[in-house]
Design an enzyme around this catalytic site. Sequence first.
Site, PDB file in Angstrom:
ATOM      1  N   GLY A 150      -5.492   0.205  -8.326  1.00  0.00           N
ATOM      2  CA  GLY A 150      -5.181  -0.190  -7.160  1.00  0.00           C
ATOM      3  C   GLY A 150      -5.762   0.936  -6.025  1.00  0.00           C
ATOM      4  O   GLY A 150      -5.867   0.479  -4.828  1.00  0.00           O
ATOM      5  N   GLU A 151      -6.042   2.094  -6.525  1.00  0.00           N
ATOM      6  CA  GLU A 151      -5.847   3.089  -5.600  1.00  0.00           C
ATOM      7  C   GLU A 151      -7.196   3.788  -5.507  1.00  0.00           C
ATOM      8  O   GLU A 151      -7.681   4.215  -4.520  1.00  0.00           O
ATOM      9  CB  GLU A 151      -4.956   4.212  -5.596  1.00  0.00           C
ATOM     10  CG  GLU A 151      -3.508   3.498  -5.242  1.00  0.00           C
ATOM     11  CD  GLU A 151      -2.392   4.124  -5.625  1.00  0.00           C
ATOM     12  OE1 GLU A 151      -1.751   5.052  -4.810  1.00  0.00           O
ATOM     13  OE2 GLU A 151      -1.932   3.740  -6.564  1.00  0.00           O
TER      14      GLU A 151
ATOM     15  N   ARG B 209      -9.708  -0.565 -19.620  1.00  0.00           N
ATOM     16  CA  ARG B 209     -10.135  -2.261 -19.785  1.00  0.00           C
ATOM     17  C   ARG B 209      -9.868  -2.838 -18.526  1.00  0.00           C
ATOM     18  O   ARG B 209      -8.789  -2.794 -17.773  1.00  0.00           O
ATOM     19  CB  ARG B 209      -9.390  -2.822 -20.900  1.00  0.00           C
ATOM     20  CG  ARG B 209      -9.350  -4.192 -21.283  1.00  0.00           C
ATOM     21  CD  ARG B 209      -8.353  -4.621 -22.402  1.00  0.00           C
ATOM     22  NE  ARG B 209      -7.962  -5.949 -22.173  1.00  0.00           N
ATOM     23  CZ  ARG B 209      -7.128  -6.480 -22.504  1.00  0.00           C
ATOM     24  NH1 ARG B 209      -5.973  -5.867 -23.403  1.00  0.00           N
ATOM     25  NH2 ARG B 209      -6.922  -7.872 -22.529  1.00  0.00           N
ATOM     26  N   ILE B 210     -10.658  -3.747 -18.077  1.00  0.00           N
ATOM     27  CA  ILE B 210     -10.390  -4.752 -16.922  1.00  0.00           C
ATOM     28  C   ILE B 210      -9.893  -5.984 -17.229  1.00  0.00           C
ATOM     29  O   ILE B 210     -10.529  -6.504 -18.006  1.00  0.00           O
ATOM     30  CB  ILE B 210     -11.786  -4.551 -16.041  1.00  0.00           C
ATOM     31  CG1 ILE B 210     -12.172  -3.177 -15.773  1.00  0.00           C
ATOM     32  CG2 ILE B 210     -11.226  -5.605 -14.907  1.00  0.00           C
ATOM     33  CD1 ILE B 210     -11.324  -2.567 -14.839  1.00  0.00           C
TER      34      ILE B 210
ATOM     35  N   PHE C 289       0.854  -1.309  -0.133  1.00  0.00           N
ATOM     36  CA  PHE C 289       0.063   0.269   0.014  1.00  0.00           C
ATOM     37  C   PHE C 289       0.916   1.209   0.020  1.00  0.00           C
ATOM     38  O   PHE C 289       0.331   2.296   0.292  1.00  0.00           O
ATOM     39  CB  PHE C 289      -0.920   0.019   1.175  1.00  0.00           C
ATOM     40  CG  PHE C 289      -1.750  -1.147   1.284  1.00  0.00           C
ATOM     41  CD1 PHE C 289      -2.750  -1.659   0.651  1.00  0.00           C
ATOM     42  CD2 PHE C 289      -1.395  -2.256   2.316  1.00  0.00           C
ATOM     43  CE1 PHE C 289      -3.295  -2.757   0.870  1.00  0.00           C
ATOM     44  CE2 PHE C 289      -2.178  -3.222   2.706  1.00  0.00           C
ATOM     45  CZ  PHE C 289      -3.054  -3.752   1.823  1.00  0.00           C
TER      46      PHE C 289
ATOM     47  N   GLY D  43      -5.733   0.840 -14.235  1.00  0.00           N
ATOM     48  CA  GLY D  43      -5.188   0.757 -12.939  1.00  0.00           C
ATOM     49  C   GLY D  43      -6.369   0.965 -11.858  1.00  0.00           C
ATOM     50  O   GLY D  43      -7.032   1.791 -11.989  1.00  0.00           O
TER      51      GLY D  43
END
Lengths: 725, 320
Positions: A689-690, A614-615, A233, A687
């Site tokens: 992640g955040e 895109r996932i 993190f 992305g």
Amino acid sequence: MTARLDSPLKVTGRARYGSDHNPPGMVFGYVVLSTVAHGEVTAMDVTAVRDAPGVLAVYTPFESLELHTPHNPIMGATWVPLQDTDVAYRGQPIGFVVAETFEQARDAASLVEVSYRERTPLTSLEDGLAAAEDAPPSMDGSPHTVTVLASGVESIEDALAASPVVVEATYTTAPQNHAAMEPHSAVAVWESGTLTVYSGNQGSDLQAASLAQALAEPLSAVHAVNPFVGGAFGGKGATSVPAFLAAAAARDLGRPVKAALTREQVFTATGTRAATVQRLALGAEKDGTLVALRHDSWSSTPMSRAFIEQTSHSTSREWYTTPNMVISQKMVPLNIPPTTFMRAPGEAPGSFALESAIDELAVELGMDPIELRRRNSSLAPPGKDLQWSSKHLDECFGIGAERFGWSQRSEGGRVDGDWLVGLGTATAMFPALRFPASVRVTLNADDTAEVATSGADPGTGLLSVLSLIGADSLDIAPERVTPRLGDSALPSGGMSGGSTATASAGSAIMVAAPEVIDELLTLAAAPGAPFEGAEVSYADGRVLATDGRSLTFGEVLRAVDRSSIAAVGSSAPGEEMSKHSFSSFGAQFCEVRVHRWTREVRVSRMLGVFDAGRIINEQPARSQLMGGMIWGVSAALHEGMEIEADGRLANGDFASYLIPVNADIPDVDVQFVQYPDTLHNPVGARGVGEIGIVGVAAAIANAVFNATGTRVRNIPIAIEDLLDE
Amino acid sequence: MRPFELTAPETVDAALASPGTFLAGGTTLVDLMKLDVLTPERVLDINTLPLQGIDTTDGLRIGALERMSDVAAHPGTYPVISRALLLSASQQLRNMASIGGNLMQRTRCGYFRDVSVPCNRREPGSGCPALTGANRMHAVLGTSESCVATHASDLAVALVALDARVRLVGSDGERTVALADFYRMPADTPEVETDLRQGELISEVLVPRLDWASRSTYVKVRDRQSYEFALCSAAVALDVQDSRIVDARVAAGGVATVPWRLPSVEQALRGAPPTQETFEAAAALATEGARPLSGNGFKAPLLRRTIIRALREVTEEDRA
Ligand SMILES: Cc1cc2nc3c(=O)[nH]c(=O)nc-3n(C[C@H](O)[C@H](O)[C@H](O)COP(=O)(O)OP(=O)(O)OC[C@H]3O[C@@H](n4cnc5c(N)ncnc54)[C@H](O)[C@@H]3O)c2cc1C
Ligand code: SF4
């Protein structure tokens, strides 16, 4: 949808994390921390320590391990312990005791007698505000204050004064610790002049480089291994204190050394998120059109001033269209543990302030807060020409409002028995970034392939992403692709941070795969090869000739007597940056229930709808976003380091540093709108992640206001914030 | 943790004969040993002693070594007791932790648990940093200049409301003590927490029969929904007949240095109708004498509100 490849290993305990390594002859180090917050260590009496059973060595600033400050482009300088006697915060590493067993090292460490020349510490952000300093330029080079004014407007104050509707308020957010499951730890082994370090970190090649610099060893002599990282993190971006000390002590003692921080030590001896104070003023027309925005931010920083949480730059700078905008960032140096990157650094606390203020403006205007956001949605960051490459935020809000039953929301919330129920929403944004990354793609004669990079998978799912994008690019089944990562001997994958790994590594795979296929085709058609002189192409893992003949790549390699061929592809941010602005977007929705009498806030429903390009792999992507949203609940209602006047952390353990438990978290609904953003990178992924954490705290505070009529401008929100008498 | 000697006496007499610190579930003792707060040289594992059993023939008799989870699940337990237990700690802890240990658990004051700072309770005379420090979790009732730590047990609050007694065995015989008298307010000897004498063992808990306590509850208010100690809690039992409160039991937790019975609140409830006005008037008496600290002024209003909530919850049907 593919389950994460590493899940079975993790669930069955077979994944070997850094401190799971136990090489023969290994000894244990225990880190000693300062017990004052400001001053100088004048002496350390270690006589009793040396006499304690099993003790092999005691290192202090007076009898130190030599370490040099390493630098890297992302983290800047990394502090190395025991090099001087200054104490800048309580809980700072000042010693290292090595013994035959962990218990011996810990026991002996408790015998160290430290004398200090104490100075009065400054630990409170509020008290430090008067001595605030201008922050250095932000990561993208912007100065501490950015001013955008329409022509003819003299100042932001004038623009605000001329606005028919103005809201102005100050918000505060608490400091936090990453509190990753895996404490910072390392096992260091020297063998014939080469160091191998097993230590969870966000980039093995960066860790190897910083250890090499710190130890003044050639890069080739340092090997960093971290295939599994128990959560990072941002808190494992820099090389950790245990890694530096274990590596240096192992060299000094000629034995492998393991060092791990205790949970309590993690709170101060690693990194934290800064506390912030943010003052916002929004000016609007009666129809909700934003006319002026001012966002001033103060962030705590350690005395080293090494990291500044940039809250206004990372939110108000870009989120809304406004002709007039001033943002500023100040830093308040305090005797507190180091600050560093933490999931959505800047965006997470910044969005609490901005998105609360937008809600306050909606209330002031009597307007639906989604409509207000739509009306001011930006095509490009204010004052910039580069438009967003692909923005579908309105669609996120549309889908979200429908799924969440937003139309049922009424101004004063709703009552269900003794519970007051409210709905809140907020925008989430997180920049789409890429870091330089290289990936090696290998085709093997047994018809398998390997995709390898040094980058880290701190629980994000990068390992599975490598295999999926690798399989896609090589047109073969994912089962035939072996992904490898977390080893500095592999091509440089850089940092897993900034929500970049999928886009960065994915793009590099898309460079490497065609190259290795080209080489395969050249080999296949070379003199003496099966397709000599023929025109060949590649599909489905096979080399095809125009006459209809075909062979698998393994068959071709075997025919030309090669066990494997490989190509390394690299990608980095490029000229796309001069053509567009890039960001991911999301709409956060929360329902809270506040007890009419005892005022506990419970989150009863949550939904996030995200536009993140895109996932690649939906299951881990949802998990990432869910994890972020849950952390948002934590920041809104639970989490905060309480640093006392003398620098002592009043809640430095998991009994008192509250993070949510299952009972605090309802079902979390995550939805995607999928518009591949190929203007940003060939993979089209931006992305995830955040962005999940961004906006959640504001959505909760806004829902609390809807339920109770009380506007809470600080997080975490506590019961007493909602009690009048 | 410091080295210690561990033995497991096989009989109560043997346990009483040998000096040492009793180990039941260990969830308090081992925790505090790891923190060096407790440094016993001899630890006596009492888990094999015959201090088990839950008997409901006349009231409730609970052996000191019964686990929190078993007592909570027992059908003969009053709702206020099982709720207080189920809202304590976590399932894993409740499976380990004993009733005797629960009553003997130590305060959660962060300074008490940190040997690098002073604390009158841990080191008499050293000072009390909580008076001016992080005291949001601390007590507003029963405090002194020496100590403002809360008693942390939820179960004890429920038991005090029900007039429970503890049976104590020592080398010179047995005695029973009302739980309300068992706990000591800190005054100027905060290190003396209970009436338990050196070497004495709690053998069982006795709850007198109280049929109307079938209408009882425990409300616990905290910063997260599980696995956290109370900011404030209320144990309530009401005897309501013909729209009148005939009798009431009210005790509070999380706000006081000992489990805090509230006789004035009970008195105000007796004879009154179970209405919101009654509850508010009665709850207003709960905080008489409260002394807020810098960080916990909210606990007085919160206590009043917690009592009102608990009273509302046990009378939901009457008010409907
Ligand atoms: C993370 C955590 C969360 C918790 N949350 C809560 C909560 O929400 N509410 C709550 O009420 N409690 C809570 N607790 C406390 C928990 O309930 C107690 O630790 C537990 O009940 C102690 O029982 P034990 O059998 O483990 O005692 P032990 O740890 O074995 O003993 C505790 C003390 O009692 C003494 N002792 C034990 N048995 C006897 C006996 N028969 N006679 C005399 N002395 C004895 C021991 O010598 C020792 O001093 C929590 C504890 C933890 C660790
Ligand atoms: S409140 Fe009591 S337990 Fe806490 S520090 Fe003060 S004396 Fe010690």
